[in-house]
Design an enzyme around this catalytic site. Structure first.
Site: not given
Ligand code: SF4
Ligand code: SRM
Ligand code: SRM
Ligand code: HEM
Ligand code: HEM
Ligand code: SF4
Ligand code: SF4
Ligand code: SF4
Ligand code: SF4
Ligand code: SF4
Ligand code: SF4
Ligand code: SF4
Lengths: 111, 400, 247, 212, 515
Positions: A110
């Site tokens: 991310c």
């Molecule tokens: S939930 Fe966590 S892992 Fe999923 S996109 Fe958002 S930050 Fe990244």
């Protein structure tokens, strides 16, 4: 799989231009990749790339942005120890573009 | 000046449901009263063959007249380009529709045969001003609906001025039409005056604005939105002007009537005859409904919100009294079959007709007010009628 | 002719009931393995009932979404509901007082229904986005309903049919005691199309009627932290994985 | 809703005739007999719940007194069957109507009970039915919520009879065709003249009076 | 840098006209066998792909009520057509939610319904061909599974469910997306999305501890693999790695320290995110979730706290109990799992945290409701807590807060444009265009209310914003973590900030701040 030719050698890169085999890297690769991305490599750039390769050697991952900026600050002074400076050097982001030039795998997630 | 934003009222709160329930209950009681009168026949009311239109008509006409007045705010904004009123124009439009609906519900339920509504809607006697009014009312709803649409749908904003102009003209005709319902009654001295139609227009300004101001202050208070002094003081100043204008018209109306032989008797009856109508005229309409509010609005209390609200409420009360005097007082005074003679008969010729409002009539009238408020409550929760804030920095064009 | 219609309507009715039941059974059998209510969602079953009622009666989501579509769609559906209630009098002998009262007003529902349908059709033809997503069947449904409505209006307001005979016919249908049917043209069309409608309903987008109530996004309670939600095949999957347990 | 129209288009109801009446107030008759006859004819007086001021009166006896001179007379007043009836003008549905033969009446299938016609009538000739009625006369099926008034006994006229009050008036009321100069009523009016109540309103009522 | 045009701000939001095939193309990079096999997929298109596709589709229809009902009940009313940020940004009609569903529904009708079998033209059914499959691949990777469309659909149809099913089917015939699968594979191999090995992670955390000591004079601990802590912190690996994410992590550390809650991260489960959600694979979601259970047991914690992450929180809040429960070995007096904002909010309510809002006076904040939190989960104990709690925390941390337009926040929030497994460079055009509605709403409040910064509670949002903001003329660092604000404002007991504020021991404070 695509290739780029560096100093007469064909080097395999993936769809996004990263080295497939990390062992293929030598400084000429970075120069050619920078040409493709229209980035002019200066000493500042090389400082970063060398740091990246050192870090990777030890941790098997590209450094976090914060780690990188700290390291830069230590070396080049506080004024340059921020991500803005890094973005100036590598417009598409130190994490991604610099890693590519340095022959590191792309940090995905991310980020 | 900060940018204006409209926002629905939060509908999922206890307060909202309380108001919804309250207004729903008032409306329901009104409808049940109508059913009671309908089921039994009008003998259970105070009405008779002399006082033909009773209390429900007072309420209905008040609401209809106020409806046209409520639209005034929007007209001032889009027809006369006073930007200060722009934040209020949507609310003004929907209030016009709600008031008219409330009035029409009362009018309809007071019919002898409300079940034949469809007859009224399909069989027209184009000579009748009443027919015209039915067309005017439905047309009004439609035009104001379109007007609101052009205000609320951004791409159509450019049509707002035109729609506003159409609505403005329409409502002048509408109020004139309502006034003319009386004006056309040649037989009745009380109503036979050219002044009645313009007087109804100015009355509509006053009643509509009073109702509007009251609703505005109440709704902003209960939804905890900000209502700045700029808007309130402009509205209350305007209201004061209208009240004064109504007062002026009443004066002229009665003076001219006193000088015309035909209308002298009825005027003397209302002004000095004693009894309920004289009381309503002097005490409620003139004193409580005009002079006291003027004092409250322009006097030292002019900045006090509670006093402004009280003034608006008194103006509404005075307006009801005024219509009561016009409508019922006008009917109570005997028509003269033989001018100058003394007349009597088994059919109450020559005597002042007696009328005492019955409870169901009053409840039906209040039911109409309930319907209006119910519609408003639902409307402001469903669509973006109310500015999220009317604080001075939003509403006052002078604030930077 | 009467026999044909009697047969047609009986078959149509059976198709409708059986088809719809099969679908409903299917919907209730397919598991919903995960909690996927669209939040903010109610925390109790009662809250879910209110949420579904708001959707079914007020078309609340559609109102938020598009005021014009809501206006026409809601007008159509509420009118349809009234029309169907009015139709009850063809099938029951003791019409409840409330229904009798409704019928005074209800007879005009046919017109509001037609206006609603027209609005929906116009939108489908002239709004490019909606046109893009429309298949031929989407237009045909609207047209079918419009013709049913129109023939109904014709029968009620223009060329009256023999209601008494019809009532006998429909009561007869229900008791398998077939009666004669008047052979008016509007009636024939009306009934034929109604039969088509009943037959096609279980195979078409009109499955939105049960679908609305089975949508997990709307009918689930928002309590995944409080109550563990386990569906059949998920449970099987669970058992397969020998889960780590604290020692 | 064609009932009343059907009547008006029947043979007699043409604009060639204009039915009218002439009331001679100088004759010493008991006008109450006319009232009774009317009530009887149309089944009036069957309101049991209505107050007195709510009950229907098609025709009433009005006593007029000149305050200055003390002179006083009595006269019967009913719907004056105006030529330009305000009640018809104002009726939103057209329930109030004037037949071509000049008779003004209410179509009970159309009347919505708005009572605007009552407001408009200068003669207070109309009444509103305030309660549910039963035992109506076949010819006058009166009903709650509608407005009604003297209809000049259309049911009798169309059958060639005279209105009930005329019959009961011992000749003090003359009924006839105002358009026909040969009719008795026209002849008497031509000879002795007659007055209309509130002639100043220019409604040209079909009911004329002598001695007022 | 870009070979597409950033959409222009519109004067006011209108429904765009459709422009066919703007986004037609091949879609994102297809995964390779090396990433796929660990996840249970073939990695390349098999011979009998058609049968396999239909078989999998039938399987899913029988497994997910949502899919079965949604395939049947769409009324084609068009209510959803203008609700998707990707449609608004790209104007490609196939990005209208109903059109996206229809890609699959057309095939569903052809092979699974009576009408489609016999009258395909009438009901718009089509045969399954390779072109159709390619179209699926392209357009089902233009949906961030944000559920905005489902809020407005009268039938409650959630396009995200269809997207997930489609991606699952595609993966089963070897057309998985590289980005997501590569990441999941890294989670299995290394423990987190980024592939941060334990050593690197430890290094980063130690660094942070040092930094805290320097900055505040308080020994804030950032433990890893400590057995016996009170709480296991699950946070997206981006929080260790990227900006502004890491400032949020510092905020969690400060809050937990101040509240005396000892906590640790796990090197084995060093990732809160669950990309199984994006590929719609129940098995993978479960497998990834199971690591959390294992880590919690191994580290003997009493509670599990999740950091700021939208998709992670959705899986944690809505599915964790189902997939990896029951958690009867944890302390039942806390919600399982708990969100860090719930912890902070609770502490604020109880007056346990001292906040110096003035620290953030140079900011005027607005808040981006991350859609997975807004529409697929909850915080606190009443519906809508997911809207109120972050706002309450922000308002407790700074003095200037303004909401964006009411139609673009709370459950009507617009996706940042990067969710659902689309946060990859090969989809940059889509990401930039899809951000348009959010950027417009932001633009409005910057102009009208002088908003300077926007806070979010999702790692993807934060990363996506850093990329998109410059395209729309904002500063890249206008995006902040909510706990970054908390971190700035919080006054920890015994910290230099506290001394400074209270004026106690001025000399000491001065001397320390000087060096
Ligand atoms: S939930 Fe966590 S892992 Fe999923 S996109 Fe958002 S930050 Fe990244
Ligand atoms: C409903 C109905 C009786 C029924 O139970 O079926 C009816 C009901 C009434 N009629 Fe009628 N008439 C009804 C058919 C008739 C008919 C027959 C017909 O139309 O086929 C006639 C005879 C017409 C004729 O003879 O040519 C009829 C001649 C009258 C009259 C006499 C009219 C006249 O000119 O003499 C009245 C009295 C009146 O209008 O003043 C009357 C008055 C009324 C009243 C007002 C009586 C009452 O309230 O007690 C009723 C009005 C109720 C209403 O809601 O309309 N009703 N009435 C019939 C409605 C038919 C329709 O809707 O058109
Ligand atoms: C200073 C001055 C006039 C003067 O030169 O003396 C003034 C200036 C101004 C000025 C000039 C200024 O402030 O420098 C401006 C321009 C402000 C701007 O930012 O554009 C201004 C836009 C208005 C506007 C907005 C017009 C528009 O199109 O935007 C409006 C709203 C409207 O017309 O509906 C408005 C309605 C009043 N304006 Fe105004 N206005 C003044 C009073 C008024 C009012 C409040 C008088 C009153 O007591 O009711 C309003 C009179 C309304 C009327 O006559 O209808 C008055 C004192 C204002 C103060 O608050 O101190 N002024 N007044
Ligand atoms: C519980 C009952 C029902 C609910 C809640 C419901 C709800 C809805 C909603 C929300 C829509 C979309 C809005 C619109 O475009 O109008 C819709 C569309 C539609 N409904 Fe229903 N409906 C119900 C029953 C029915 C029934 C019984 C029929 C037909 C006999 C029907 C026929 C249709 C049709 C034809 C459309 C498509 C309109 C269009 O083409 O745009 N519905 N329904
Ligand atoms: C098997 C059953 C049915 C029978 C026997 C039947 C019979 C009739 C008859 C006889 C009429 C004429 C009524 C008249 O002259 O006033 C009629 C009218 C009508 N029917 Fe049906 N009908 C049936 C089912 C339906 C259904 C299912 C619908 C609608 C869904 C429907 C809708 C209408 C409508 C709208 C009218 C016109 C209204 C009217 O004329 O009053 N009918 N039907
Ligand atoms: S007297 Fe009255 S009711 Fe009779 S016609 Fe004249 S206005 Fe009408
Ligand atoms: S009461 Fe009846 S007759 Fe009189 S005006 Fe109203 S509708 Fe016409
Ligand atoms: S004409 Fe007939 S209805 Fe009229 S007053 Fe005489 S008796 Fe009564
Ligand atoms: S809103 Fe729902 S029902 Fe309407 S077209 Fe979109 S998906 Fe279909
Ligand atoms: S889930 Fe979101 S991205 Fe996908 S179609 Fe719906 S609105 Fe668009
Ligand atoms: S980014 Fe937001 S809107 Fe988009 S898919 Fe994720 S949660 Fe949904
Ligand atoms: S980061 Fe983007 S994708 Fe993730 S939840 Fe937030 S808005 Fe949605």
């Amino acid at each position: 799989m695509a290739t780029i030719s560096v100093e007469g050698k064909d080097i395999e890169v993936d769809e996004e231009g990263y080295l497939v085999n990390l062992g293929d890297w030598f400084p000429g690769v970075a120069t050619v990749m920078a040409e493709i991305d229209e980035v002019e490599m200066g000493d500042d750039h090389w400082d970063i790339i060398n740091f990246l390769r050192e870090y990777y050697e030890e941790y098997q991952i590209a450094p976090a942005v914060r780690v990188l900026t700290k390291a830069v600050a230590k070396k080049l002074g506080k004024a340059k120890g921020n991500s803005k400076y890094l973005y100036e050097l590598f417009p598409y982001g130190p994490g991604k573009q610099a890693c590519k030039f340095a022959g590191l795998p792309k940090p995905t997630g991310c980020v | 000046m900060k940018k204006l934003h409209f926002l629905e009222v939060e509908g999922n709160t206890k307060g909202f449901f309380t108001f919804l329930g309250l207004f729903g209950l008032i409306s329901l009681i009104g409808i049940l009263s109508a059913y009671y009168m309908e089921h039994n026949g009008h003998w259970v009311t105070g009405m008779n063959n002399q006082i033909i239109w009773g209390t429900p008509h007072v309420f209905a006409i008040f609401l209809i007249v106020a409806a046209s007045g409520a639209l005034n705010i929007a007209s001032i904004s889009s027809v006369f380009s006073k930007t200060a009123y722009k934040p209020l124009s949507r609310l003004s439009g929907i209030m016009a529709i709600s008031l008219l609906s409330g009035g029409l519900v009362v009018l309809l339920l007071d019919l002898g045969r409300p079940d034949r509504l469809i007859v009224a809607m399909t069989q027209f006697n184009l000579v009748s001003i009443f027919t015209w009014n039915i067309l005017l009312y439905t047309g009004f709803m439609g035009i104001v609906g379109v007007y609101l649409w052009t205000m609320m749908d951004r791409p159509y904003n450019k049509l707002t001025k035109k729609a506003g102009m159409a609505a403005f003209i329409w409502r002048l005709i509408l109020t004139t039409g309502t006034g003319s319902i009386f004006g056309f009654l040649v037989a009745r001295e009380a109503y036979d005056s050219a002044l009645l139609a313009p007087m109804f227009i100015i009355m509509s300004f006053s009643f509509g604005l009073a109702f509007f101001l009251l609703f505005l202050m109440g709704s902003y208070k209960y939804t905890q939105r900000e209502l700045g002094d700029y808007i309130v003081s402009r509205l209350k100043n305007l209201l004061g002007v209208f009240v004064a204008a109504v007062l002026y018209f009443v004066l002229v109306y009665h003076l001219t009537n006193l000088y015309s032989a035909d209308h002298r008797d009825i005027t003397v009856f209302i002004l000095t005859g004693g009894g309920i109508y004289t009381f309503l005229f002097w005490v409620v309409q003139i004193a409580l409904g005009s002079l006291v509010p003027l004092f409250l609005l322009y006097g030292p209390t002019g900045k006090n919100r509670a006093m402004i609200a009280l003034a608006a409420a008194l103006i509404i009360l005075g307006g009801m009294a005024q219509l009561y005097v016009i409508i019922i007082g006008g009917q109570a005074f005997p028509m003269s079959l033989f001018p100058g003679m003394e007349v009597s008969s088994s059919f109450y010729d020559g005597v002042i007709a007696s009328y005492a409002p019955s409870l169901p009539e009053i409840l039906l009238g209040l039911g109409g007010v309930g319907v209006t408020l119910l519609l408003m409550t639902v409307a402001i929760a469903a669509l973006k009628f109310m500015p999220a804030s009317l604080a001075d920095e939003v509403a006052d064009p002078h604030s930077k | 002719m009467s026999a044909f219609y009697a047969l047609l309507l009986t078959v149509a009715f059976l198709v409708l009931i059986i088809g719809l039941s099969k679908k409903i059974i299917q919907y209730s059998r397919v598991p919903a393995p995960l909690k996927i209510p669209v939040t903010p969602a109610p925390l109790t079953k009662g809250g879910v009932a209110v949420r579904l009622a708001k959707e079914a009666i007020l078309f609340a989501a559609l109102f938020r979404s598009n005021k014009w579509t809501w206006l026409f769609g809601w007008m159509f559906h509420m009118s349809l509901f009234i029309v169907l209630l009015n139709h009850l009098r063809f099938f029951i002998t003791d019409v409840p007082v409330l229904l009798v009262l409704l019928q005074n007003v209800g007879e005009y529902a046919a017109f509001t229904m037609f206006i609603g349908l027209t609005g929906l059709l116009v939108r489908r033809i002239f709004v490019a986005r909606v046109k893009y997503i429309s298949a031929p069947s989407d237009y045909l449904w609207l047209i079918l309903l419009m013709v049913i409505t129109l023939t109904g209006i014709v029968m009620r307001f223009i060329s009256h049919t023999d209601i008494i005979a019809i009532k006998e016919f429909s009561l007869g249908l229900m008791s398998f005691n077939w009666q004669d049917l008047p052979t008016d043209f509007p009636l024939m069309v009306h009934l034929f199309l109604v039969a088509i409608l009943m037959i096609l309903l279980p195979f078409s987008k009109l499955l939105h009627i049960p679908g609305l109530f089975f949508a997990p996004t709307r009918n689930q309670v928002d309590n995944p932290r409080e109550a563990r939600h386990i569906s059949s095949w998920a449970a099987e999957l669970d058992a397969e994985k020998n889960k780590v347990q604290p020692k | 809703y064609q009932t009343a129209n059907a009547r008006s288009q029947s043979e007699k109801a043409t604009s060639k005739v204009r039915w009218g009446m002439l009331v001679d107030t100088t004759k010493d008759v008991d006008w109450n007999k006319c009232v009774d006859a009317c009530n009887n004819e149309h089944g009036l007086g069957n309101e049991h719940k209505s107050r007195d001021d709510q009950k229907t009166q098609y025709i009433r006896v009005v006593d007029v007194k000149n305050k200055g001179t003390g002179y006083s007379i009595s006269l019967p007043v009913m719907c004056q069957h105006c030529e330009k009836p305000p009640c018809v003008d104002v009726c939103p549905t057209g329930a109030s109507m004037k037949r071509p033969d000049g008779i003004v009446l209410v179509d009970r299938h159309r009347c919505i009970g708005c009572r605007y016609c009552m407001m408009a009538c200068p003669y207070k000739a109309r009444s509103f039915v305030h309660e549910v009625l039963s035992d109506q006369k076949e010819n006058t099926p009166r009903g709650k919520g509608c407005v009604e008034s003297c209809n000049m006994c259309v049911n009798r006229i169309d059958n060639g009879q005279e209105p009930a009050c005329v019959e009961a008036s011992d000749g003090a009321i003359i009924f006839g065709d105002l358009n026909n100069p040969e009719s008795p009523i026209s002849k008497i009016l031509a000879k002795h003249g007659g007055k209309q109540i509130r002639a100043d309103l220019k409604l040209n009522p079909g009911v004329h009076y002598q001695g007022i | 840098m870009a070979d597409f045009e950033t959409p222009e701000f519109r004067e006011y939001p209108t429904i765009p006209l459709i422009k066919q095939d703007v986004m037609a193309g091949k879609g994102p990079f297809v995964s390779r066998a090396e990433f796929d096999t660990d996840l249970g997929y073939p990695g390349e298109l098999p011979e009998d792909w058609k049968e396999k596709t239909l078989e999998k589709m039938g399987d899913l229809l029988g497994r997910y009520r949502s899919l079965q009902v949604f395939m049947d009940s769409c009324i084609k009313c068009g209510a959803c057509t203008d609700k998707c940020h990707y449609f608004i940004g790209t104007n490609d009609p196939k990005n209208m939610p109903v059109a996206r569903q229809d890609l699959m529904r057309k095939v569903y009708r052809r092979y699974f319904t009576f009408a489609g079998k016999f009258f395909p033209k009438l009901v718009g059914a089509v045969d399954l061909t390779e072109d159709v499959l390619d179209e699926w691949y392209n357009y089902y990777h233009q949906c961030s599974e944000c559920r905005r469309c489902s809020v407005f659909c009268p039938m409650g149809i959630d396009t995200a469910e269809v997207t997930m099913a489609a991606r699952e089917i595609l993966a089963h015939v070897g057309k998985a997306q590289k980005y997501s699968n590569q990441i999941i594979q890294k989670v299995y191999k290394i423990g987190n999305n980024l592939g941060l090995p334990g050593k690197a992670l430890k290094g980063i955390l130690e660094d942070l501890e040092e930094e805290m000591e320097d900055e505040c004079g308080v020994p804030v601990k950032f433990n890893m693999d400590e057995v016996g802590c009170e709480a296991l912190l699950m946070t997206p690996s981006a929080d260790f790695f990227a900006e502004p994410h890491i400032d949020g992590l510092i905020g969690y550390g400060k809050v937990l320290h101040e509240l005396g809650i000892t906590w640790t991260v796990s090197s084995k489960a060093s990732e809160a995110a669950n990309f199984g959600l994006f590929i719609g694979s129940y098995d993978n979601i479960q497998k990834i979730s199971m690591r959390i259970r294992e880590a919690a047991i191994e580290l003997k914690v009493k509670r599990i706290i999740f950091g700021e992450c939208g998709h992670a929180w959705r899986v944690a809040y809505s599915f964790l109990n189902t997939l990896a429960g029951p958690f009867d070995f944890l302390d039942q007096s806390y919600p399982i799992p708990q969100h860090i904002l719930e912890v902070t909010y609770g502490a604020l309510q109880e007056g346990k945290l001292r906040m110096n809002k003035a620290e953030n006076d140079h900011l005027t904040m607005t808040f981006h409701d991350s859609c997975n939190v807004a529409r697929a989960s909850r915080m606190g104990d009443r519906p809508g807590g997911q809207f109120d709690i972050p706002r309450a925390v922000i308002e407790a941390s700074c003095n200037n807060y303004v909401d964006m337009d009411a139609d673009t926040i709370k459950d009507a929030t617009f996706c940042c444009g990067g969710g659902g497994g689309l946060l990859t460079d090969d989809l940059m055009e889509l990401r930039i265009k899809g951000a348009l509605p959010r950027m417009e709403a932001l633009k409005q409040v910057t102009e009208e209310s002088g908003v300077t910064n926007i806070a979010a509670i999702c790692a993807i949002c934060k990363s996506q914003f850093t990329k998109t903001l410059p395209y729309y003329g904002f500063e890249m660092d206008a995006i902040m973590s909510v706990h970054q604000l908390v971190s700035e404002a919080i006054v920890m007991t015994g910290s230099m900030q506290e001394k400074e504020l209270d004026g106690v021991d001025e000399e000491e404070a001065e001397s320390e701040s000087e060096d």
